[in-house]
Design a protein around this motif. Structure first.
Motif, mmCIF file in Angstrom:
data_model
loop_
_atom_site.group_PDB
_atom_site.id
_atom_site.type_symbol
_atom_site.label_atom_id
_atom_site.label_comp_id
_atom_site.label_asym_id
_atom_site.label_seq_id
_atom_site.Cartn_x
_atom_site.Cartn_y
_atom_site.Cartn_z
ATOM 1 N N LYS A 177 -7.744 4.325 -6.767
ATOM 2 C CA LYS A 177 -8.933 3.477 -6.616
ATOM 3 C C LYS A 177 -8.576 2.154 -5.949
ATOM 4 C CE LYS A 177 -12.587 1.212 -9.291
ATOM 5 N NZ LYS A 177 -13.089 0.883 -10.648
ATOM 6 N N LEU A 178 -7.395 1.606 -6.300
ATOM 7 C CA LEU A 178 -6.973 0.332 -5.710
ATOM 8 C C LEU A 178 -6.795 0.435 -4.201
ATOM 9 C CD1 LEU A 178 -4.245 -0.798 -8.298
ATOM 10 C CD2 LEU A 178 -6.558 -1.724 -8.056
ATOM 11 N N LEU A 179 -6.515 1.624 -3.711
ATOM 12 C CA LEU A 179 -6.233 1.824 -2.288
ATOM 13 C C LEU A 179 -7.487 2.082 -1.463
ATOM 14 C CD1 LEU A 179 -3.062 4.042 -2.730
ATOM 15 C CD2 LEU A 179 -3.114 1.720 -1.812
ATOM 16 N N HIS B 12 0.836 -1.198 0.000
ATOM 17 C CA HIS B 12 0.000 0.000 0.000
ATOM 18 C C HIS B 12 0.874 1.252 0.000
ATOM 19 C CE1 HIS B 12 -3.336 -2.688 0.943
ATOM 20 N NE2 HIS B 12 -4.172 -1.667 0.751
ATOM 21 N N GLY B 13 1.993 1.195 0.747
ATOM 22 C CA GLY B 13 2.881 2.345 0.802
ATOM 23 C C GLY B 13 3.460 2.698 -0.558
ATOM 24 N N LEU B 14 3.858 1.679 -1.309
ATOM 25 C CA LEU B 14 4.398 1.914 -2.646
ATOM 26 C C LEU B 14 3.333 2.507 -3.569
ATOM 27 C CD1 LEU B 14 6.673 1.487 -4.807
ATOM 28 C CD2 LEU B 14 5.591 -0.728 -5.265
ATOM 29 N N LEU B 15 2.143 1.908 -3.572
ATOM 30 C CA LEU B 15 1.072 2.396 -4.442
ATOM 31 C C LEU B 15 0.676 3.824 -4.072
ATOM 32 C CD1 LEU B 15 -1.202 -0.775 -4.724
ATOM 33 C CD2 LEU B 15 0.344 0.131 -6.445
ATOM 34 N N ARG B 16 0.614 4.101 -2.776
ATOM 35 C CA ARG B 16 0.252 5.454 -2.334
ATOM 36 C C ARG B 16 1.302 6.480 -2.794
ATOM 37 N NH1 ARG B 16 -0.123 4.172 2.474
ATOM 38 N NH2 ARG B 16 -2.300 3.514 2.371
ATOM 39 N N PHE B 17 2.575 6.107 -2.667
ATOM 40 C CA PHE B 17 3.661 6.993 -3.071
ATOM 41 C C PHE B 17 3.597 7.287 -4.569
ATOM 42 C CE2 PHE B 17 8.109 7.454 -4.552
ATOM 43 C CZ PHE B 17 8.481 8.588 -3.835
ATOM 44 N N GLY C 58 -10.092 -7.183 -3.452
ATOM 45 C CA GLY C 58 -10.173 -8.092 -4.596
ATOM 46 C C GLY C 58 -9.559 -7.499 -5.850
ATOM 47 N N GLU C 59 -9.873 -6.238 -6.128
ATOM 48 C CA GLU C 59 -9.312 -5.574 -7.312
ATOM 49 C C GLU C 59 -7.810 -5.372 -7.162
ATOM 50 O OE1 GLU C 59 -10.169 -1.565 -10.022
ATOM 51 O OE2 GLU C 59 -11.653 -2.267 -8.549
ATOM 52 N N LEU C 60 -7.370 -5.073 -5.919
ATOM 53 C CA LEU C 60 -5.934 -4.908 -5.660
ATOM 54 C C LEU C 60 -5.195 -6.225 -5.887
ATOM 55 C CD1 LEU C 60 -3.494 -3.315 -4.720
ATOM 56 C CD2 LEU C 60 -4.184 -3.786 -2.351
ATOM 57 N N ALA C 61 -5.792 -7.325 -5.433
ATOM 58 C CA ALA C 61 -5.170 -8.636 -5.626
ATOM 59 C C ALA C 61 -5.076 -8.975 -7.110
ATOM 60 C CB ALA C 61 -5.954 -9.702 -4.885
ATOM 61 N N GLN C 62 -6.122 -8.638 -7.860
ATOM 62 C CA GLN C 62 -6.114 -8.905 -9.297
ATOM 63 C C GLN C 62 -5.045 -8.063 -9.999
ATOM 64 O OE1 GLN C 62 -9.912 -8.279 -11.152
ATOM 65 N NE2 GLN C 62 -9.274 -9.097 -13.129
ATOM 66 N N THR D 155 2.208 10.710 -9.243
ATOM 67 C CA THR D 155 1.737 10.709 -10.631
ATOM 68 C C THR D 155 0.314 11.222 -10.771
ATOM 69 O OG1 THR D 155 0.916 8.432 -10.476
ATOM 70 C CG2 THR D 155 3.209 8.744 -11.177
ATOM 71 N N GLY D 156 -0.443 11.187 -9.677
ATOM 72 C CA GLY D 156 -1.847 11.583 -9.745
ATOM 73 C C GLY D 156 -2.724 10.545 -10.416
ATOM 74 N N ASP D 157 -2.250 9.313 -10.538
ATOM 75 C CA ASP D 157 -3.000 8.282 -11.259
ATOM 76 C C ASP D 157 -4.250 7.875 -10.476
ATOM 77 O OD1 ASP D 157 -2.572 6.166 -13.643
ATOM 78 O OD2 ASP D 157 -3.460 5.163 -11.903
ATOM 79 N N ARG D 158 -5.412 7.997 -11.105
ATOM 80 C CA ARG D 158 -6.671 7.688 -10.439
ATOM 81 C C ARG D 158 -6.871 6.185 -10.250
ATOM 82 N NH1 ARG D 158 -11.042 11.793 -13.384
ATOM 83 N NH2 ARG D 158 -10.058 13.757 -12.671
ATOM 84 N N GLY D 159 -6.335 5.419 -11.204
ATOM 85 C CA GLY D 159 -6.480 3.968 -11.103
ATOM 86 C C GLY D 159 -5.796 3.405 -9.866
ATOM 87 N N LEU D 160 -4.597 3.904 -9.590
ATOM 88 C CA LEU D 160 -3.881 3.454 -8.389
ATOM 89 C C LEU D 160 -4.598 3.909 -7.122
ATOM 90 C CD1 LEU D 160 -0.135 4.034 -9.382
ATOM 91 C CD2 LEU D 160 -1.476 1.923 -9.500
#
Length: 379
Positions: free
Chosen positions: A121-123, A104-109, A129-133, A114-119
């Motif tokens: 959303k995963l958090l 979670h720390g890596l994705l949050r960083f 389930g979506e994060l695991a996929q 980057t401002g990526d909305r997809g990342l």
């Protein structure tokens, strides 16, 4: 899966002396038996059957090089780690930082930079389930490659977690040779979504190491997970896949001690032709009278899949008889499905062949566990 004790953890230097492929050509998995020799270590290796061995791996140099390329950073950049002090960034990536796991720390960083909305959303809470996929077939470097981030070496060192040791059930008995220890490991290799090869940190650290390579190891005690001390007590073991690992050590131990009680193993995998790990050793145990019964479940060798819990049900009357005679019941392997299904089969056998009601069967299984006659090492 292994319960730690208060005994101080002692790190020992051991050399890799054995690397035997257990799976045969055509198998869907790469399973190996590794043997480590600690006879030259200043500190003796002390373990008992049922214990686990901790391996302190290093990251693959190819992956370190890929991280440096993706981040565009100088390998000689200085970073400071709380538990290691000042060192070069390349050395930190190689020996100290977890550069494979998507946290979670890596994705949050990355999402913040980057401002990526997809990342983002995963958090969100409840999105496991979506994060695991998303994480399937990806490693941390794939996230950074897909979402380039400009950051300093120190910032990456602060975001990435620490490289942790891996624990593997021991597959040998110290009564055979107290200076050597063996493991049974499924080696992880796969391709990411772009066809680039990825691999497990520790399993390939072992599998790809040169003979004689020195490794830092330690014993993780499991005092609850031991074969019966009484030489007359029967033992039932359920160990599909690499879950068979500790039971090879259990059988070695009972043979070395001359225990003559009956021993019964349920083993399962996908295909008998390629995935029958320790077939020769188990045949030898049978011939010597150490292994009384061996029942196998190769799930993909027939149209209807068959698993170890199905074999338990097939032999329900005999299994119930063993339990009534005081047998200890052991399970090792996958916690998410196998262990749950085996537990359900055990309760069903208590109902069907013990004449117990549903609540009584559940209470019986709980009592077995409380009496340490039903013991699990699951992960």
């Amino acid at each position: 899966p292994v319960t730690p004790t208060r005994r101080k953890r002692v790190t020992v230097t051991a050399r890799l002396t054995g690397n035997r492929l257990l799976s045969l050509p055509g198998a869907g998995k790469e399973v190996r038996r590794f043997t480590l020799d600690a006879r030259d270590s200043e500190t003796p290796l002390e373990y008992e059957v049922g214990d686990a061995l901790g391996i302190r791996p290093t990251n693959c140099q190819d992956l370190v090089a890929e991280w440096l390329a993706v981040t565009g950073l100088d390998p000689a950049a200085k970073v400071t780690l709380e538990d290691a002090g000042d060192l070069l960034f390349a050395e930190a990536l190689h020996r100290h930082l977890d550069i494979t796991r998507i946290t979670h720390g890596l994705l949050r960083f990355v999402a913040e930079r980057t401002g990526d909305r997809g990342l983002r959303k995963l958090l969100r809470p409840g999105n496991a389930g979506e994060l695991a996929q998303y994480s399937w077939c990806r490693q941390a470097v794939d996230v950074v490659s897909e979402h380039p981030v400009r950051a300093t070496a120190q910032e990456w060192a602060d975001v990435l977690g620490r490289l942790k040791p891996r624990l593997y059930s021991i597959s040998s008995s110290p009564l055979d040779d107290p200076r050597t220890v063996s493991l049974t490991v499924s080696v992880v290799r796969y391709e990411n979504l772009r066809g680039r090869r990825r691999k497990g940190v520790c399993s390939t650290f072992l599998a790809d190491a040169e003979p004689g390579t020195e490794m830092s190891v330690f014993v993780q005690r499991a005092p609850h997970f031991r074969p019966p001390a009484d030489p007359a007590t029967p033992m039932v073991m359920v160990g599909p896949g690499t879950g068979v690992a500790p039971f090879i050590g259990f059988l070695d131990e009972r043979r070395a001690r001359g225990h003559r009680a009956p021993n019964w193993l349920f083993f399962g995998e996908q295909h008998q032709a390629t995935d029958f790990y320790y077939r020769e050793e188990l045949s030898s145990f049978r011939e010597q009278g150490v292994l009384t019964r061996l029942d196998t479940a190769f799930s993909r060798d027939q149209r209807a899949k068959v698993y170890v819990q199905d074999r338990m049900r097939e032999h329900g009357p005999r299994l119930w008889s063993w339990l009534k005679d005081g047998a200890h019941f052991y399970v090792c392997g996958d916690a998410s499905r196998m262990a749950r299904d085996v537990d359900g089969a055990l309760r069903e056998i208590a109902r069907r062949h013990g004449g117990l009601g549903e609540d009584e069967a559940a209470a019986y299984v709980r009592r077995l566990a409380a009496d340490r006659r039903y013991v699990r090492d699951v992960y």
